[in-house]
Write an enzyme that holds these catalytic residues in place. Structure first.
Site, mmCIF file in Angstrom:
data_model
loop_
_atom_site.group_PDB
_atom_site.id
_atom_site.type_symbol
_atom_site.label_atom_id
_atom_site.label_comp_id
_atom_site.label_asym_id
_atom_site.label_seq_id
_atom_site.Cartn_x
_atom_site.Cartn_y
_atom_site.Cartn_z
ATOM 1 N N CYS A 79 0.809 -1.207 0.000
ATOM 2 C CA CYS A 79 0.000 0.000 0.000
ATOM 3 C C CYS A 79 0.854 1.275 0.000
ATOM 4 C CB CYS A 79 -0.950 -0.088 1.182
ATOM 5 S SG CYS A 79 -2.517 0.676 0.850
ATOM 6 N N HIS A 180 -3.360 -5.537 1.568
ATOM 7 C CA HIS A 180 -2.687 -5.767 2.858
ATOM 8 C C HIS A 180 -2.642 -7.254 3.203
ATOM 9 C CE1 HIS A 180 -2.320 -1.608 4.402
ATOM 10 N NE2 HIS A 180 -3.307 -1.393 3.538
ATOM 11 N N GLU A 182 -0.922 -8.741 5.268
ATOM 12 C CA GLU A 182 -0.719 -8.961 6.708
ATOM 13 C C GLU A 182 -2.033 -9.000 7.479
ATOM 14 O OE1 GLU A 182 -0.321 -6.173 5.111
ATOM 15 O OE2 GLU A 182 -0.901 -4.468 6.373
#
Ligand code: GLN
Length: 204
Positions: A79, A180, A182
């Site tokens: 990002c 994302h 994660e």
């Protein structure tokens, strides 16, 4: 294997948790002195690219990190991190354009999905990895990758396209995701990246 996680602003803690769970030693980059520690990979988290870029300059970390990436350091960027790697940025009038490392020959559009469609979740294929969950938060997208090689001599590759927009790219050891990884449970992107890191570390 040791990863340095840029921890000036944004969603760095989640990356640390994930990489630690995969057996990677992680430490946070908060000042120029942290760059003296040896590391095998750099994690650039999401957040606000304009703020991160400004802090990197103020803390005298910008040029050293850029030099490391230019000399082949593996990077996992999400990002805002994707924005920081790009050599060209597009933004709406009035939206700021941050100074970037410019190590990845691509044009990235900031806040590309507008305010309403700012955040969404989907699944899509990532080349070499398979179908993965993708969480987009006020995400950028890659408008185009350039045919010219990067400062490391690598040519950009498109790894994923979502709704006709490029969402994941690779250029040599630089990986950049508009979403994302994660924030989802799937770890295949990180595992794929760690293989690249291991191969790079083995070459010395
Ligand atoms: N909109 C942010 C930027 O332009 C990126 C959003 C994110 O990292 N989740 O920096």
């Amino acid at each position: 294997m040791t990863a340095a996680v840029l921890a000036l602003q944004g969603a760095f803690a989640e990356h640390e948790q994930v990489f630690r769970s995969l057996g990677v030693d992680c430490f946070e980059l908060r000042s120029a002195a942290d760059l003296d520690r040896p590391f095998d990979a750099l994690i650039l988290p999401g957040g606000e690219s304009t703020v991160q870029s400004k802090l990197l300059r103020e803390l005298a970390m910008f040029d050293r990190l850029r030099a490391m990436i230019r000399s082949g350091l593996p990077v996992f960027a999400t990002c805002a991190g994707m924005i920081l790697l790009a050599d060209r940025i597009e933004a709406d009038p009035g939206d700021k354009v941050p100074e970037t490392f410019g190590t990845f020959p691509m044009t990235v559009r900031r806040n590309a999905y507008g305010r309403q469609l700012g955040s969404f979740h989907t699944r899509a294929e990532v080349q070499g990895v398979g179908e993965v969950p993708m969480t987009f938060i006020r995400a950028p997208y890659v408008v185009s990758v350039e045919a010219a090689p990067s400062p490391t001599g690598d040519v950009p590759e498109i790894l994923a396209v979502v709704d006709g927009r490029i969402a994941a790219v690779r250029c040599g050891n630089q990986y950049a995701f508009a979403f994302h990884p994660e924030l989802d449970e799937d770890r295949r992107l990180q595992q794929h990246f760690l293989k690249i890191v291991a191969a790079h570390a083995a070459r010395g």
